[in-house]
Structures are given as structure tokens and as C-alpha cells.
Design a protein around this motif. Structure first.
Motif, PDB file in Angstrom:
ATOM      1  N   GLY A   1      42.771  46.868  35.917  1.00 24.27           N
ATOM      2  CA  GLY A   1      41.496  46.854  35.066  1.00 24.27           C
ATOM      3  C   GLY A   1      40.879  45.459  35.061  1.00 24.27           C
ATOM      4  O   GLY A   1      41.606  44.630  34.904  1.00 24.27           O
ATOM      5  N   PHE A   2      39.583  45.447  35.170  1.00 23.48           N
ATOM      6  CA  PHE A   2      38.795  44.072  35.148  1.00 23.48           C
ATOM      7  C   PHE A   2      37.560  44.367  34.804  1.00 23.48           C
ATOM      8  O   PHE A   2      36.724  45.233  34.739  1.00 23.48           O
ATOM      9  CB  PHE A   2      38.881  43.401  36.279  1.00 23.48           C
ATOM     10  N   ALA A   3      36.803  43.096  33.915  1.00 19.19           N
ATOM     11  CA  ALA A   3      35.239  43.196  33.380  1.00 19.19           C
ATOM     12  C   ALA A   3      34.948  41.908  33.508  1.00 19.19           C
ATOM     13  O   ALA A   3      35.806  40.863  32.923  1.00 19.19           O
ATOM     14  CB  ALA A   3      35.367  43.926  32.141  1.00 19.19           C
ATOM     15  N   SER A   4      33.933  41.759  33.819  1.00 16.87           N
ATOM     16  CA  SER A   4      33.219  40.141  34.050  1.00 16.87           C
ATOM     17  C   SER A   4      31.529  40.406  33.681  1.00 16.87           C
ATOM     18  O   SER A   4      30.983  41.253  33.788  1.00 16.87           O
ATOM     19  CB  SER A   4      33.500  39.582  35.321  1.00 16.87           C
ATOM     20  N   VAL A   5      31.173  39.118  33.462  1.00 14.83           N
ATOM     21  CA  VAL A   5      29.659  38.693  33.418  1.00 14.83           C
ATOM     22  C   VAL A   5      29.540  37.563  34.078  1.00 14.83           C
ATOM     23  O   VAL A   5      30.262  36.582  34.162  1.00 14.83           O
ATOM     24  CB  VAL A   5      29.126  38.786  32.037  1.00 14.83           C
ATOM     25  N   SER A   6      28.485  37.371  34.897  1.00 11.87           N
ATOM     26  CA  SER A   6      28.369  36.374  35.676  1.00 11.87           C
ATOM     27  C   SER A   6      26.756  35.850  36.004  1.00 11.87           C
ATOM     28  O   SER A   6      25.939  36.856  35.463  1.00 11.87           O
ATOM     29  CB  SER A   6      28.722  36.551  37.317  1.00 11.87           C
ATOM     30  N   VAL A   7      26.613  34.814  36.457  1.00 14.55           N
ATOM     31  CA  VAL A   7      25.334  34.217  36.583  1.00 14.55           C
ATOM     32  C   VAL A   7      25.300  34.070  38.233  1.00 14.55           C
ATOM     33  O   VAL A   7      26.327  33.350  38.749  1.00 14.55           O
ATOM     34  CB  VAL A   7      24.840  32.925  35.822  1.00 14.55           C
ATOM     35  N   ASN A   8      24.323  34.306  38.881  1.00  6.71           N
ATOM     36  CA  ASN A   8      24.389  34.286  40.399  1.00  6.71           C
ATOM     37  C   ASN A   8      22.737  33.727  40.831  1.00  6.71           C
ATOM     38  O   ASN A   8      22.038  34.143  40.187  1.00  6.71           O
ATOM     39  CB  ASN A   8      24.560  35.538  40.853  1.00  6.71           C
ATOM     40  N   TYR A   9      23.117  32.936  42.132  1.00 11.27           N
ATOM     41  CA  TYR A   9      21.763  32.534  42.558  1.00 11.27           C
ATOM     42  C   TYR A   9      21.748  32.935  44.164  1.00 11.27           C
ATOM     43  O   TYR A   9      22.827  32.403  44.715  1.00 11.27           O
ATOM     44  CB  TYR A   9      21.645  31.132  42.509  1.00 11.27           C
TER      45      TYR A   9
ATOM     46  N   THR B   1      36.315  49.659  31.209  1.00 12.66           N
ATOM     47  CA  THR B   1      36.958  48.814  30.286  1.00 12.66           C
ATOM     48  C   THR B   1      37.960  49.557  29.200  1.00 12.66           C
ATOM     49  O   THR B   1      38.517  49.048  28.426  1.00 12.66           O
ATOM     50  CB  THR B   1      36.092  47.966  29.657  1.00 12.66           C
ATOM     51  N   THR B   2      37.932  50.998  29.321  1.00 14.34           N
ATOM     52  CA  THR B   2      38.515  51.636  28.378  1.00 14.34           C
ATOM     53  C   THR B   2      39.879  52.403  28.925  1.00 14.34           C
ATOM     54  O   THR B   2      39.600  52.558  30.210  1.00 14.34           O
ATOM     55  CB  THR B   2      37.776  52.476  27.465  1.00 14.34           C
ATOM     56  N   GLY B   3      40.881  52.670  28.160  1.00 19.32           N
ATOM     57  CA  GLY B   3      41.910  53.694  28.855  1.00 19.32           C
ATOM     58  C   GLY B   3      41.356  55.076  29.144  1.00 19.32           C
ATOM     59  O   GLY B   3      40.494  55.384  28.324  1.00 19.32           O
ATOM     60  N   THR B   4      42.143  55.760  29.781  1.00 25.52           N
ATOM     61  CA  THR B   4      42.081  57.074  29.885  1.00 25.52           C
ATOM     62  C   THR B   4      43.023  57.957  29.717  1.00 25.52           C
ATOM     63  O   THR B   4      44.007  57.720  29.733  1.00 25.52           O
ATOM     64  CB  THR B   4      41.592  57.430  31.606  1.00 25.52           C
ATOM     65  N   VAL B   5      42.549  59.146  28.780  1.00 23.55           N
ATOM     66  CA  VAL B   5      43.788  59.912  28.081  1.00 23.55           C
ATOM     67  C   VAL B   5      44.612  60.807  28.955  1.00 23.55           C
ATOM     68  O   VAL B   5      43.972  60.856  30.028  1.00 23.55           O
ATOM     69  CB  VAL B   5      42.821  60.952  27.327  1.00 23.55           C
TER      70      VAL B   5
ATOM     71  N   GLU C   1      29.887  43.539  35.440  1.00 21.67           N
ATOM     72  CA  GLU C   1      30.811  44.154  36.588  1.00 21.67           C
ATOM     73  C   GLU C   1      32.019  44.661  35.852  1.00 21.67           C
ATOM     74  O   GLU C   1      32.698  43.967  35.057  1.00 21.67           O
ATOM     75  CB  GLU C   1      31.102  43.239  37.802  1.00 21.67           C
ATOM     76  N   GLY C   2      32.523  45.780  36.477  1.00 21.01           N
ATOM     77  CA  GLY C   2      34.074  46.161  36.051  1.00 21.01           C
ATOM     78  C   GLY C   2      34.592  47.125  36.753  1.00 21.01           C
ATOM     79  O   GLY C   2      33.903  47.919  37.674  1.00 21.01           O
ATOM     80  N   GLY C   3      35.972  47.350  36.871  1.00 23.93           N
ATOM     81  CA  GLY C   3      36.558  48.308  37.500  1.00 23.93           C
ATOM     82  C   GLY C   3      38.029  48.717  36.986  1.00 23.93           C
ATOM     83  O   GLY C   3      38.610  47.734  36.204  1.00 23.93           O
ATOM     84  N   ALA C   4      38.643  49.574  37.337  1.00 29.17           N
ATOM     85  CA  ALA C   4      40.042  50.102  36.866  1.00 29.17           C
ATOM     86  C   ALA C   4      40.556  51.165  37.742  1.00 29.17           C
ATOM     87  O   ALA C   4      39.942  51.969  38.439  1.00 29.17           O
ATOM     88  CB  ALA C   4      39.792  50.748  35.442  1.00 29.17           C
TER      89      ALA C   4
ATOM     90  N   VAL D   1      22.952  33.078  51.000  1.00 23.89           N
ATOM     91  CA  VAL D   1      24.374  32.585  50.220  1.00 23.89           C
ATOM     92  C   VAL D   1      24.051  32.686  48.767  1.00 23.89           C
ATOM     93  O   VAL D   1      23.106  32.355  48.052  1.00 23.89           O
ATOM     94  CB  VAL D   1      24.696  31.068  50.761  1.00 23.89           C
ATOM     95  N   ILE D   2      25.202  33.301  48.111  1.00 26.22           N
ATOM     96  CA  ILE D   2      25.191  33.541  46.645  1.00 26.22           C
ATOM     97  C   ILE D   2      26.138  32.606  45.906  1.00 26.22           C
ATOM     98  O   ILE D   2      27.233  32.676  46.642  1.00 26.22           O
ATOM     99  CB  ILE D   2      25.501  34.907  46.176  1.00 26.22           C
ATOM    100  N   PHE D   3      25.597  31.974  45.082  1.00 28.76           N
ATOM    101  CA  PHE D   3      26.493  31.131  44.369  1.00 28.76           C
ATOM    102  C   PHE D   3      26.656  31.734  42.841  1.00 28.76           C
ATOM    103  O   PHE D   3      25.851  32.177  42.429  1.00 28.76           O
ATOM    104  CB  PHE D   3      25.877  29.600  44.232  1.00 28.76           C
ATOM    105  N   THR D   4      27.953  31.830  42.557  1.00 28.58           N
ATOM    106  CA  THR D   4      28.526  32.700  41.582  1.00 28.58           C
ATOM    107  C   THR D   4      29.096  31.722  40.279  1.00 28.58           C
ATOM    108  O   THR D   4      30.134  31.302  40.889  1.00 28.58           O
ATOM    109  CB  THR D   4      29.054  33.927  41.731  1.00 28.58           C
ATOM    110  N   ALA D   5      28.918  32.051  38.874  1.00 31.26           N
ATOM    111  CA  ALA D   5      29.902  31.714  37.926  1.00 31.26           C
ATOM    112  C   ALA D   5      30.191  32.617  37.042  1.00 31.26           C
ATOM    113  O   ALA D   5      29.226  33.395  36.612  1.00 31.26           O
ATOM    114  CB  ALA D   5      29.124  30.458  37.145  1.00 31.26           C
ATOM    115  N   LYS D   6      31.472  33.167  36.969  1.00 32.98           N
ATOM    116  CA  LYS D   6      32.035  34.596  36.488  1.00 32.98           C
ATOM    117  C   LYS D   6      32.651  34.113  35.204  1.00 32.98           C
ATOM    118  O   LYS D   6      33.704  33.370  35.262  1.00 32.98           O
ATOM    119  CB  LYS D   6      32.316  35.098  37.200  1.00 32.98           C
ATOM    120  N   TYR D   7      32.361  34.888  34.219  1.00 30.26           N
ATOM    121  CA  TYR D   7      33.600  34.856  32.864  1.00 30.26           C
ATOM    122  C   TYR D   7      33.989  36.167  33.010  1.00 30.26           C
ATOM    123  O   TYR D   7      33.468  37.312  33.060  1.00 30.26           O
ATOM    124  CB  TYR D   7      32.779  34.660  31.691  1.00 30.26           C
ATOM    125  N   ASN D   8      35.522  36.115  33.002  1.00 31.73           N
ATOM    126  CA  ASN D   8      36.328  37.330  32.962  1.00 31.73           C
ATOM    127  C   ASN D   8      36.910  37.589  31.563  1.00 31.73           C
ATOM    128  O   ASN D   8      37.293  36.942  30.814  1.00 31.73           O
ATOM    129  CB  ASN D   8      37.592  37.115  33.940  1.00 31.73           C
TER     130      ASN D   8
END
Length: 269
Positions: free
Chosen positions: A29-37, A18-22, A65-68, A261-268
Motif C-alpha cells: 500500500g502507498f499514499a502520497s501528495v506531490s507538487v508537479n510542474y 489507504t485503509t485495510g479491507t475486511v 495518489e494512492g494504491g494498494a 517534461v514533468i518535474f515532481t517533488a513527492k511526500y510519501n
């Protein structure tokens, strides 16, 4: 202590996403939190709990979760807190019955470093699972190469191939064959809404006998598959809803095909 160090390294990798690289240009880039069943099918529970090993029970999990992607390569990672409602429960079940509702921590970190100006990358990922109630851990390190394919249509895929090293409570540590797989995605619009289809898949092959026992009369095959196919609805910039078809064969301790099956609600962010 070894598990703590592993999870600390993975957490640091996720934070770095979630941060820059020198002195590196960032492309995405992305980052999120989610609730899953995760809802296992009846057949999956019957097979897993009925003698094929790897007992299964539906559960809730929280995920960060995150990636860049940078000019030098890309990073990705997640941390899952499974059965968070039992986070303070650590008593082990000595009755002989499988513990399916233990608090568990699953985490993964991956990094792909560009090889020159080509689409090839040096690829590494580490996955770790710790089960509190059973004192069980399993760590998987894969190191090899990957390849990036992007298209103007919105489809992309990143296949990989690597050596597989495993460290597990009951089986010990050592080389455990090879792993091949991919992550892919396709972005599209439908009815003016933004959707995305994704898949991750892993195939382990030439697995060592040392790691094929699952505590039952059955033995895992030398080849195993693991993955998920997902449909995501990006309702807003901040909110994403998804449904995932989760599948595994000769994996997750079960010597049979099983799915859910996974059900997901995600905040980005």
C-alpha cells in the motif's frame, strides 16, 4: 451533477486505498501528495497552439495518489488539481482564444479483481477531466482484463485490454473503440540510493468518428497514444523526487505528436 458524482466516486476509491479491507490480506500500500510542474516542449506548444488543436501551456499541479494490493486484487487512483492558483477563476474566454490556464481537475480510479488463482484480472478504470473556465468535461471508462507479471529482479508489468466508453461535452456519449496499455516498474540501487523506473502507456484504437473531431481542420486518427516514462529517486522513506517524460500522439485534443517534461517533488505517507 454527473461530473460531481464521478469525482466523488473516484475520491472514495482513493481514500479506500489507504485503509485495510475486511477479510482481505494486504500485500502492499502507498499514499502520497506531490507538487508537479509540466513543461511542454516548444515543438509541442507550436503544434498544439498552431492549428492542430488542444492548446497547451506549461502548468503546475498538485496531486494526491494512492494504491494498494490485496489478496482479491488491487486498486489505484489519483486526483490532480491543475493550475491551482486559478481555482477561484471561472470566467470563460469568449474571444475565441483557447483557455490554457484554467483551473482543471483530473482524476483516475482503477480496480483489478483476481480471476481465480490465475494472474488474470477483471480490469476497470475511469478517468475524468473537468475544465472550469471552459465548462468542458471528458470522462473515459475502460472495462476488460489485465494480467500481472512480477519477477525476482525487481521488474513488474501489468498489461490490460478493454472496451472504451466516453462521455464528453462536445462529442456526446457512446462506445469509442478499445484501449490497450500497461503500467510497469523496475526498482534498483545506484550508489547506495534507491531508484525506480516506471512507465504508463495507453493506446486507443478503432476510435469512433464521433470522438475524433478537435475543433480544427484536423481530425484525430483512429489510433492514439498517451503515456509517460519516469525516473524516481527515493531519497528517504518520506521524500521522492522524479522527472517524467510525458508524451502523446493523436491524443489530448492535438492531432500530432507532442511531449514535455514533468518535474515532481513527492511526500510519501
Amino acid at each position: 451533477m454527473k461530473n460531481v458524482k464521478t469525482l466523488t466516486l473516484i475520491a472514495a476509491a482513493v481514500a479506500a486505498m489507504t485503509t485495510g479491507t475486511v477479510q482481505a490480506e494486504q500485500f502492499y500500500g502507498f499514499a502520497s501528495v506531490s507538487v508537479n510542474y509540466l513543461d511542454w516542449t516548444d515543438k509541442a506548444e507550436e503544434r498544439s497552439n498552431g492549428g492542430y488543436g488542444g492548446a497547451k501551456e506549461d502548468f503546475v499541479y498538485l496531486e494526491v495518489e494512492g494504491g494498494a494490493g490485496y489478496s482479491w486484487g488491487d486498486v489505484y487512483g489519483f486526483i490532480d488539481l491543475e493550475n491551482p492558483q486559478n481555482i477561484n477563476t471561472s470566467d470563460r474566454d469568449f474571444s475565441g482564444s483557447p483557455v490554457t490556464d484554467s483551473f482543471r481537475v483530473a482524476a483516475k480510479g482503477s480496480v483489478a479483481v483476481n480471476i481465480g488463482e490465475s494472474n488474470w484480472n477483471f480490469y476497470n478504470h475511469i478517468y475524468s477531466l473537468t475544465v472550469a473556465g471552459e465548462g468542458f468535461f471528458d470522462q473515459n471508462l475502460v472495462t476488460g482484463v489485465s494480467y500481472d507479471i512480477f519477477t525476482d529482479s525487481g521488474f513488474w508489468i501489468k498489461p490490460f485490454l478493454g472496451l472504451h466508453y466516453e462521455n464528453q461535452t462536445f462529442s456526446g456519449s457512446g462506445f469509442n473503440g478499445y484501449m490497450a496499455g500497461w503500467v510497469l516498474g523496475y526498482n534498483f540501487k545506484l550508489g547506495g540510493q534507491d531508484f525506480m523506473v516506471t512507465q504508463w502507456h495507453e493506446t486507443e484504437f478503432a476510435r469512433e468518428d464521433q470522438f475524433r473531431s478537435n475543433g480544427t481542420q484536423y481530425t484525430l486518427d483512429s489510433v492514439g497514444h498517451n503515456g509517460a516514462v519516469s525516473l524516481w529517486w527515493n531519497a528517504t522513506k518520506e521524500f521522492t523526487a522524479g522527472v517524467q517524460y510525458r508524451y502523446a500522439d493523436q491524443k489530448l485534443g492535438t492531432a500530432a505528436y507532442h511531449d514535455g517534461v514533468i518535474f515532481t517533488a513527492k511526500y510519501n505517507f
